[in-house]
Design an enzyme around this catalytic site. Structure first.
Site, mmCIF file in Angstrom:
data_model
loop_
_atom_site.group_PDB
_atom_site.id
_atom_site.type_symbol
_atom_site.label_atom_id
_atom_site.label_comp_id
_atom_site.label_asym_id
_atom_site.label_seq_id
_atom_site.Cartn_x
_atom_site.Cartn_y
_atom_site.Cartn_z
ATOM 1 N N LYS A 9 6.912 -5.105 -3.641
ATOM 2 C CA LYS A 9 8.712 -3.984 -3.611
ATOM 3 C C LYS A 9 8.442 -4.092 -2.267
ATOM 4 O O LYS A 9 9.853 -4.234 -1.528
ATOM 5 C CB LYS A 9 8.230 -2.995 -4.063
ATOM 6 C CG LYS A 9 9.540 -2.377 -4.450
ATOM 7 C CD LYS A 9 10.908 -3.664 -5.461
ATOM 8 C CE LYS A 9 12.031 -2.815 -5.053
ATOM 9 N NZ LYS A 9 12.793 -4.017 -5.933
ATOM 10 N N LYS A 44 13.104 -15.535 -8.984
ATOM 11 C CA LYS A 44 13.258 -14.440 -9.890
ATOM 12 C C LYS A 44 12.415 -15.175 -10.649
ATOM 13 O O LYS A 44 11.280 -14.346 -11.274
ATOM 14 C CB LYS A 44 14.550 -14.530 -10.398
ATOM 15 C CG LYS A 44 15.359 -13.693 -10.449
ATOM 16 C CD LYS A 44 15.447 -11.901 -10.096
ATOM 17 C CE LYS A 44 14.647 -11.807 -9.075
ATOM 18 N NZ LYS A 44 15.230 -11.613 -7.496
ATOM 19 N N TRP A 80 -2.549 -2.974 -1.464
ATOM 20 C CA TRP A 80 -2.664 -3.934 -1.833
ATOM 21 C C TRP A 80 -3.340 -4.670 -0.139
ATOM 22 O O TRP A 80 -3.312 -4.815 0.910
ATOM 23 C CB TRP A 80 -0.909 -4.170 -1.612
ATOM 24 C CG TRP A 80 0.011 -5.362 -2.223
ATOM 25 C CD1 TRP A 80 0.313 -5.879 -2.942
ATOM 26 C CD2 TRP A 80 0.157 -6.965 -0.648
ATOM 27 N NE1 TRP A 80 0.945 -7.670 -2.773
ATOM 28 C CE2 TRP A 80 0.368 -7.737 -1.420
ATOM 29 C CE3 TRP A 80 -0.143 -7.132 0.481
ATOM 30 C CZ2 TRP A 80 1.332 -8.910 -1.112
ATOM 31 C CZ3 TRP A 80 0.149 -8.004 1.323
ATOM 32 C CH2 TRP A 80 0.740 -8.821 0.178
ATOM 33 N N CYS A 114 0.886 -1.372 0.247
ATOM 34 C CA CYS A 114 0.159 0.146 -0.098
ATOM 35 C C CYS A 114 1.057 1.692 0.179
ATOM 36 O O CYS A 114 1.799 1.085 0.374
ATOM 37 C CB CYS A 114 -0.834 0.394 1.275
ATOM 38 S SG CYS A 114 -1.632 -1.267 1.457
ATOM 39 N N GLU A 165 8.814 -15.476 -9.398
ATOM 40 C CA GLU A 165 8.279 -13.907 -9.366
ATOM 41 C C GLU A 165 7.378 -13.666 -10.440
ATOM 42 O O GLU A 165 6.713 -12.936 -10.998
ATOM 43 C CB GLU A 165 9.274 -13.095 -9.083
ATOM 44 C CG GLU A 165 9.910 -12.949 -6.996
ATOM 45 C CD GLU A 165 10.602 -12.095 -6.441
ATOM 46 O OE1 GLU A 165 10.627 -11.360 -6.012
ATOM 47 O OE2 GLU A 165 11.334 -12.529 -7.568
ATOM 48 N N HIS A 206 17.075 -37.213 -3.542
ATOM 49 C CA HIS A 206 16.382 -38.303 -2.245
ATOM 50 C C HIS A 206 15.098 -37.298 -1.751
ATOM 51 O O HIS A 206 14.364 -36.599 -0.921
ATOM 52 C CB HIS A 206 16.882 -37.091 -0.627
ATOM 53 C CG HIS A 206 18.193 -37.228 -1.194
ATOM 54 N ND1 HIS A 206 18.575 -38.903 0.062
ATOM 55 C CD2 HIS A 206 19.764 -37.015 -0.364
ATOM 56 C CE1 HIS A 206 19.636 -38.961 -0.047
ATOM 57 N NE2 HIS A 206 20.533 -37.797 -0.574
ATOM 58 N N GLU A 266 17.683 -17.986 -6.224
ATOM 59 C CA GLU A 266 18.158 -16.892 -6.106
ATOM 60 C C GLU A 266 17.149 -17.033 -7.996
ATOM 61 O O GLU A 266 16.380 -16.115 -8.203
ATOM 62 C CB GLU A 266 19.300 -15.864 -6.124
ATOM 63 C CG GLU A 266 18.677 -14.542 -6.519
ATOM 64 C CD GLU A 266 17.808 -13.480 -6.028
ATOM 65 O OE1 GLU A 266 17.123 -14.025 -4.925
ATOM 66 O OE2 GLU A 266 17.526 -13.093 -6.668
ATOM 67 N N ASN A 304 -1.742 2.467 5.701
ATOM 68 C CA ASN A 304 -0.751 0.999 5.186
ATOM 69 C C ASN A 304 -0.549 0.671 6.683
ATOM 70 O O ASN A 304 -1.357 0.977 7.950
ATOM 71 C CB ASN A 304 -0.110 1.985 4.939
ATOM 72 C CG ASN A 304 -0.285 2.621 4.000
ATOM 73 O OD1 ASN A 304 -0.524 2.453 3.001
ATOM 74 N ND2 ASN A 304 1.784 3.048 3.230
ATOM 75 N N GLY A 305 -0.911 -0.873 6.116
ATOM 76 C CA GLY A 305 -0.532 -2.227 7.516
ATOM 77 C C GLY A 305 -1.583 -2.622 7.910
ATOM 78 O O GLY A 305 -2.330 -2.904 6.972
ATOM 79 N N ARG A 364 5.843 -0.450 -6.182
ATOM 80 C CA ARG A 364 5.557 -0.956 -4.865
ATOM 81 C C ARG A 364 4.729 -1.883 -4.903
ATOM 82 O O ARG A 364 4.644 -2.782 -4.073
ATOM 83 C CB ARG A 364 5.413 -0.354 -3.183
ATOM 84 C CG ARG A 364 6.289 1.039 -3.620
ATOM 85 C CD ARG A 364 5.601 2.112 -2.409
ATOM 86 N NE ARG A 364 5.364 1.775 -1.200
ATOM 87 C CZ ARG A 364 6.397 1.852 0.204
ATOM 88 N NH1 ARG A 364 7.244 2.448 -0.667
ATOM 89 N NH2 ARG A 364 5.559 1.324 1.360
HETATM 90 C C1 G6P Z 1 9.684 -7.957 -1.527
HETATM 91 C C2 G6P Z 1 9.903 -8.243 -2.411
HETATM 92 C C3 G6P Z 1 11.346 -8.985 -2.770
HETATM 93 C C4 G6P Z 1 11.941 -8.648 -1.403
HETATM 94 C C5 G6P Z 1 11.747 -9.120 0.351
HETATM 95 C C6 G6P Z 1 12.646 -8.476 1.033
HETATM 96 O O1 G6P Z 1 9.373 -9.399 -0.761
HETATM 97 O O2 G6P Z 1 9.270 -8.658 -3.375
HETATM 98 O O3 G6P Z 1 12.018 -8.708 -3.963
HETATM 99 O O4 G6P Z 1 13.109 -9.268 -1.764
HETATM 100 O O5 G6P Z 1 10.496 -8.031 0.262
HETATM 101 O O6 G6P Z 1 12.869 -6.835 0.916
HETATM 102 P P1 G6P Z 1 13.975 -6.275 1.148
HETATM 103 O O7 G6P Z 1 13.160 -4.216 0.409
HETATM 104 O O8 G6P Z 1 13.559 -6.233 2.732
HETATM 105 O O9 G6P Z 1 15.189 -6.022 0.134
#
Ligand code: G6P
Length: 609
Positions: free
Chosen positions: A604, A486, A75, A2, A489, A505, A482, A100-101, A27
């Site tokens: 974000k 990616k 959001w 948000c 996501e 396993h 990672e 927000n929150g 975001r």
């Molecule tokens: C969200 C974002 C990710 C990020 C994570 C941690 O899930 O979509 O891309 O890695 O938060 O965010 P930070 O700002 O703490 O690295």
């Protein structure tokens, strides 16, 4: 997640609010709205499910105008994305509130307010707050006093902003666990959850502290601390960042940010052009704290957690210091036994992630000798609340899928490995060697980026798939994680990472011609072991995509597709292989036609638990 934007001016502010929302789009959100007090002191409202563009269309068709207003991107947490659940929420057609929150005790408050005759139209937790405000205002309180009366009734972590037609020149707001900044103008004041939203109107900001509340009008701003004592908070001038958030010639922010990595990495290790590793980059007291550090505990979420996982290999192997890594949402609730003299290291691009912040805040007194944050955003909550801070110099990262923030975090960790290692017997030659390696990194990343069109071709094989496996061994295991993150996501393909030795396993049962298997295969001491694991995949008909050092001895053959990576010093492999996997995810998503920069359901900066 948000976003909040609010304005008090002597000019019409609808376009400022809309531009603020556009700048917060990165975001992640699923609906948007704004409310203005018009010149007849009536509330005017637009809110819609979907993109800010829908709000712009509504504004073009049926303009709402005013000098005071609040706006929001939502959001969804409580109640699905819809116009009725979008903010602002109203009470009695006089108060509009954005939030927000999460309000954790919303259910009990809802029952209480319903029994008093307040009508609820949404499924949100937010709506209780606007009715509580209304009740206090009906009791004769001023707008700010009503806010002060309501806050103690709420539990959770949140930020709020509200307007009221009976106080038509004011915006009130509070920060309880969720970020909020005031943008200070000349004869006008603004408020937002992120400075980016307001850079078009001001470069002067006040970062609210935890528990602060604020009363804004065009000509005045007053801040109270958590004890409701009036306080002065410093005004900070921010000069960079407006242009950096522009797309330029790139189709997506993610691609732009992938390509910015050579510069971002160099900027992160050559602090102010200094050739030597300057320990003060970690904070004024870093030397003394590092002298006492006997162990490291890393805590982070998402991509930043993967950076921590890579760092554990470096810190233990190269610096000889014990290191634990844990996701913040687990760490914060676990009873722990900590090694004496442990340094708590949090990692966060945004510096605002709720779980990571909670992990820092809830550390027991004396549990750690100090806290260090590796963050990309100056003045963020984690930076302000940690003893030491290392700022990566990635520049603003807009794509939800983190790219340059991750690789710059890895550079920060290599630097931390050197500064802790030199206290534990790392030879000057080894220190120099690692620093020299860092200097070769931008060119190696540039050479990796040159594989873009080959990777684009490989990506075609993934677009019809529903699943993918990513394999790595040793320090490349977190890189496989990672890479899988990616891909899932942004392309919505289910992707899992395994340490290649674990394949037999369980996950081997999944391998058939429909399961692409991506392997991270630089030349290192585990290469031969990895090759055996890949044979296990081939024997079951699995299709292999091997990102391999050009000297690793892999060749293209039916069922084996090799991407020849530049040969790099071992410590840099995690970084360059990540870049290649970022490009793979990007091209798969692009070819699938998903929203690369704003993937569904994700945010974000995750400022709720
Ligand atoms: C969200 C974002 C990710 C990020 C994570 C941690 O899930 O979509 O891309 O890695 O938060 O965010 P930070 O700002 O703490 O690295």
């Amino acid at each position: 997640m948000c976003g909040i934007v609010a304005a008090c001016a002597r000019r019409e502010v609808s376009e400022i609010l809309l531009e603020g929302l556009r700048r917060l789009e990165y975001r992640g959100y699923d609906s948007a709205g704004m409310a203005l007090i018009d010149n007849e002191q009536r509330l005017q409202l637009h809110k819609h499910q979907g993109k800010v563009a829908r709000l712009e269309d509504a504004q073009a068709m049926n303009p709402i105008l005013g000098c005071v207003g609040v706006a929001h991107t939502r959001w969804a947490t409580h109640g699905p994305p819809s116009a009725v659940n979008a903010h602002p929420h109203l009470s009695g057609q006089r108060i509009a509130l954005v939030h927000n929150g999460i309000i954790e005790n919303h259910a009990a408050l809802r029952e209480e307010l319903k029994s008093e005759g307040f009508e609820f139209v949404s499924a949100t937790d937010t709506e209780v707050v606007v009715h509580l405000m209304h009740r206090e205002l009906q009791g004769g309180l001023s707008l700010i006093d009503a806010l002060h009366a309501v806050i103690p009734r709420l539990t959770g972590a949140f930020a709020l902003a509200a307007v009221d037609t009976a106080h038509p020149e004011q915006v009130v707001a509070a920060r309880i666990g969720s970020p909020l900044v005031i943008g200070v103008g000349i004869g006008e004041n603004f408020l937002a959850s992120d400075t980016l939203a307001l850079r078009q109107v001001t470069d002067r900001f006040i970062y609210l502290e935890e528990g602060d509340s604020v009363l804004l009008s065009a000509g005045q701003l007053q801040v109270w601390d958590a004890e409701r004592v009036p306080v002065e908070r410093p005004v900070k001038r921010i000069s960079t960042g407006i242009e950096a958030a522009e797309l330029g010639d790139y189709e997506h922010f993610m691609l732009k940010e992938i390509y910015e990595q050579p510069r971002a990495l160099a900027a992160t290790f050559t602090r102010d052009g200094a050739g030597e590793l300057d320990e003060s980059a970690f904070g004024a007291e870093a030397m003394e704290i590092f002298d006492r550090t006997r162990a490291v505990q890393i805590v982070a979420c998402g991509t930043s957690y993967h950076a921590g996982m890579v760092a554990r290999y470096w810190l233990e192997e190269l610096a000889g210091i014990p290191c634990q890594v844990e996701v913040a949402s687990e760490f914060r609730y676990r009873k722990r036994v900590q090694h004496p003299d442990t340094l708590l290291v949090t990692v966060s691009q945004s510096g605002e992630t709720a779980d990571t912040l909670a992990a820092l805040r809830h550390a027991a007194p004396g549990e750690f000798i100090a806290s260090l944050v590796i963050a990309n955003v100056d003045n963020s909550s984690l930076v302000r609340e940690s003893d030491l801070a290392f700022l990566t110099r990635a520049g603003p990262e807009i794509g939800v899928a983190s790219t340059k923030a991750f690789t710059t975090q890895l550079v920060a960790f290599l630097m931390l490995t050197v500064v802790l290692g030199r206290r534990r017997g790392m030879t000057p030659e080894k220190q120099q060697d690692l620093l020299q390696q860092l200097h070769s990194l931008p060119d190696l990343v540039t050479a990796t980026l040159a594989l873009d069109s080959q990777i684009e071709k490989v990506a075609e094989a993934f677009i019809q798939k529903h699943h993918a496996l990513f394999l790595g061994r040793g320090i490349e295991y977190p890189i496989a994680m990672e890479g899988a993150l990616k891909l899932k996501e942004i392309s919505y393909i289910h992707a899992e990472a395994y340490p290649a030795g674990e394949l037999k396993h369980g996950p081997l049962a999944l391998v058939d011609a429909d399961m692409p298997v991506v392997a991270v295969a630089p030349t290192d001491e585990l290469l031969d072991k990895l090759k055996s694991n890949l044979e296990e995949v081939r024997s079951r008909g699995g299709e292999l995509y091997v990102f391999a050092d050009r000297n690793a001895g892999f060749t293209d053959e039916p069922g084996v597709h090799v991407l020849s990576m530049p040969h790099a010093p071992e410590a840099l492999n995690p970084i360059i292989y990540t870049v290649a996997l970022q490009l793979l995810a990007y091209h798969v998503a692009l070819q699938k036609g998903t929203d690369v920069d704003k993937p569904r359901n994700l945010a974000k900066s995750v400022t709720v638990e």
